[in-house]
Write an enzyme that holds these catalytic residues in place. Sequence first.
Site, short mmCIF file in Angstrom:
data_model
loop_
_atom_site.label_atom_id
_atom_site.label_comp_id
_atom_site.label_asym_id
_atom_site.label_seq_id
_atom_site.Cartn_x
_atom_site.Cartn_y
_atom_site.Cartn_z
N HIS A 60 0.87 -1.18 0.00
CA HIS A 60 0.00 0.00 0.00
C HIS A 60 0.90 1.22 0.00
O HIS A 60 1.65 1.45 0.95
CB HIS A 60 -0.90 0.00 1.24
CG HIS A 60 -1.82 -1.19 1.27
ND1 HIS A 60 -3.09 -1.15 0.74
CD2 HIS A 60 -1.65 -2.44 1.74
CE1 HIS A 60 -3.66 -2.35 0.90
NE2 HIS A 60 -2.80 -3.15 1.49
N HIS A 81 -2.58 -12.55 1.48
CA HIS A 81 -2.28 -12.72 2.92
C HIS A 81 -3.02 -13.87 3.63
O HIS A 81 -3.84 -13.63 4.51
CB HIS A 81 -2.46 -11.41 3.68
CG HIS A 81 -3.66 -10.57 3.31
ND1 HIS A 81 -4.92 -11.07 3.25
CD2 HIS A 81 -3.74 -9.25 3.00
CE1 HIS A 81 -5.74 -10.09 2.92
NE2 HIS A 81 -5.06 -8.98 2.75
N ASP A 116 2.28 -6.98 2.30
CA ASP A 116 1.10 -6.20 2.70
C ASP A 116 1.55 -4.96 3.48
O ASP A 116 0.90 -4.55 4.46
CB ASP A 116 0.11 -7.04 3.52
CG ASP A 116 -1.26 -6.37 3.64
OD1 ASP A 116 -1.47 -5.34 2.97
OD2 ASP A 116 -2.10 -6.87 4.40
#
Length: 420
Positions: free
Chosen positions: A59, A228, A301
């Site tokens: 992200h 994930h 992640d």
Amino acid sequence: MLLIKNGRVLGTPFDACDLLIDDEKIVEIGESIEATADTMVIDAAGLWVAPGLVDMHVHLREPGFEYKEDILTGSAAAAAGGVTTMCCMPNTAPVIDNAGAIRNILDRAIEAAVTVLPIGAVTMGQNGQELTNFFALKAAGAIALSDDGNSVQNARLAYLAMELAKDQDLLIISHCEDADLVQNNALNEGRVSRELGLPGRPAIAEELMVSRDTMLAAQTGAKLHIAHVSTANSVEIIRKAKEARVNVTAETCPQYFTLTEEEVLKQGPLARVNPPLRTQNDVEAIIFGLLDGTIDAIATDHAPHSVEEKARELTEAPSGMIGLETSLALALTQLYHSNMMSIEEIIKLMSTNPARILGIEAGEIQTGAIADIVIFDPDEEWTVDPEQFKSKARNSPFSGMELKGKVKYTISRGRVVFGN
Ligand code: DOR
Ligand code: ZN
């Protein structure tokens, strides 16, 4: 020209050899390459030279949340972690749900230290109501589609999305959690949630969605990647789906093979992540899934949040943890130095396999290939100090942990983007 001398080059039969880079490409690999006058030389004696890592799940927070991270700081963090290609998730503000938004990311990424590949949303605004224009997203350069952060809750829409993705030959990356079963709860449902007297996110919330989406992939033939993976049962469901030749791949993240829900008692909001940290049994099943090939990839992640946000109550703080600058060291510490995996196997999980899943030219060192390279010392010990990170964010649950394995240089498209 850039010459790497005396490294243990992954994929070659030599204990040590040289590797020559001209412009963006690897032009020669051999036992003794002579440097010319204008050649920059890196002494890699005692170090491993491997294909740069490919992180399928980060992200970068741009646009809209630049106070957490932006494309350039996230790319600097990637470079420091040995990552030369990363895919960024579309849960930005506005959401990356149209061709223009994809093009904006690609424009910004030109200045970045590493290669950034944007993922487009599955639904408009990631609101789970209306599908995006898959054709336009792909044409603009979306590497895959995902509503990461959420699952597409509506089964009819998820089904339709997979049919369309199959037509467009687009990879769907699925964040698997049933929204009704997790609500906005902060941690795994189990021993720790009971001790804290808080409602939890049960493992089955993830497993139901893993089941649904692998069944939809089986039905439609769509290429599905499960993000994930955090539970033992998810690993088992994916294992069965693979045995049945479903077109499914999966990733896990260092937190899921390193930490358990107990961490929430020690670190509070810093250990808050979706899906949540689980139990020791889950950690072991995840590692087994990595060993037997059920889980194809290790992604981070990487989810930056501000210090202020993570200082809130456990129930109010946002979920997520950063990971770009610790992922290789965690894999080496947990999987290699524990004698469970070879370095070759780790690089496969962190570079070669994700490159294959994404269908990009990366993940291998060979003459003629793009020079995306990580040079690391598998034995160097260091202590994680988030204050030293290139990322804007500090929300690492690994702060203070002693790790074994350190990135020394990162080369992206022939350029040294990290090195000490
Ligand atoms: O913990 C998480 N944080 N899980 C997600 O799926 C999204 C991410 C974020 O964007 O912060
Ligand atoms: Zn994510």
